[in-house]
Design an enzyme around this catalytic site. Structure first.
Site, short mmCIF file in Angstrom:
data_model
loop_
_atom_site.label_atom_id
_atom_site.label_comp_id
_atom_site.label_asym_id
_atom_site.label_seq_id
_atom_site.Cartn_x
_atom_site.Cartn_y
_atom_site.Cartn_z
N CYS A 70 -18.74 48.35 29.86
CA CYS A 70 -19.43 47.76 29.70
C CYS A 70 -19.70 48.67 30.90
O CYS A 70 -18.94 48.17 32.61
CB CYS A 70 -20.08 46.39 29.71
N CYS A 208 -24.85 53.41 30.70
CA CYS A 208 -24.49 52.44 30.00
C CYS A 208 -24.26 52.05 28.38
O CYS A 208 -24.88 52.81 28.09
CB CYS A 208 -26.63 51.22 30.20
#
Ligand code: DGL
Length: 285
Positions: A70, A208
């Site tokens: 992440c 992302c």
């Protein structure tokens, strides 16, 4: 023992997929903090607290190493956790554990330089001629951290980084939004970034992990000549090398695959299952 992979949601599966592919015999526990997703609009303190809780959960499952799959958690929380929390936590656990991210391997892939490289000092007033424009699509929290701008500028000042925060995209992917809606959102962000630069970027990073699931839509929205730098492969390369150097972390050898969520247990949406190549059953964390 096992390798833990953490994300706010299903995006981290893109990195998990590459890791599993590379380290087939190793044991993996994936944790998605879907109850608290998206992280991208949260405050720094919240992101640090949630990331730490996710790591603790994975260490409690027997993981030696946790990979933050992440960007938002890695950009905002990783350094802080490594410096202020992990040393004491290791003593408490009485075994070697570590948390690693995916931004370092991505920057190494984008610059073609090892992380330890520092560019020669520039003198005041001396202007680097920035010709290589790197576009980074990410959550607003990652874009706001300016981690890609700062760390790339330290190593390769002739690369100019332009970040495009995409506030709604990870949540849409998480919810399994339809392709036309996702494609229009991606085109909008590519257009906004290109307008800001004055032309399309020369290269782009999907910063992302959720965006890798719809990498084809970014590919279609960007000019065919703009290469995409993929984090999952770069991260898997780096983790494989790290495990060779650090024998104190045991990745396990029984091929275990567990998927945990703080959200709704059961199956995930069709978008991510198509990416994964089959049904994914998540247990309650
Ligand atoms: N997948 C995460 C990332 O790489 C973030 C998604 C979110 O906003 O929670 O940044």
């Amino acid at each position: 023992m096992a390798i833990g992979v953490f994300d706010s949601g299903i995006g981290g599966l893109s990195v998990h997929h590459a890791l599993v592919d590379r380290l087939r015999g190793a044991d993996f526990v994936f944790l998605a903090d879907q109850a608290n997703m998206p992280y991208g609009g949260r405050s720094g303190e919240e992101i640090v607290a949630l990331t730490r809780a996710g790591c603790e959960r994975l260490f409690a499952e027997g993981c030696d190493l946790v990979i933050l799959a992440c960007n938002t958690a890695a950009a905002i929380a990783l350094r802080r956790l490594q410096q202020t929390w992990l040393p004491g936590y290791r003593r408490e656990l009485g075994r070697p554990v570590n948390v690693l991210g995916l931004i370092v391997p991505t920057i190494e892939a984008a610059t073609g330089l090892p992380w330890a490289h520092e560019s020669a000092p520039r003198y005041d007033g001396e202007k680097a001629e920035k010709l290589d424009i790197l576009g980074v699509f990410s959550t607003p929290a990652t874009a706001g951290s300016r981690v890609y701008e700062i760390e790339i500028d330290k190593r390769k000042p002739d690369v100019a980084v332009f970040s495009e925060g995409c506030p709604e995209l990870a949540r849409m992917i998480e919810a399994g939004a339809d392709e036309a809606e996702l494609a229009a959102t991606v085109r909008g962000h590519v257009k906004a970034l290109s307008l800001r630069i004055g032309r399309p970027p020369d290269r782009a990073v999907l910063g992302c992990t959720h965006y890798e699931i719809i990498a084809d839509l970014f590919r279609a929205a960007l000019p065919a000549a703009t290469p995409l730098i993929h984090q999952p492969g770069a991260t898997a390369d780096a983790i494989e090398r790290y495990l060779e150097r650090h024998k104190e972390y045991d990745p396990g050898s029984s091929g275990l695959r567990r998927f945990l969520t703080t959200g709704q247990p059961g199956q995930q949406n069709g978008l991510v299952e198509a990416f994964w190549g089959g049904p994914l059953h998540f247990e309650a964390a």
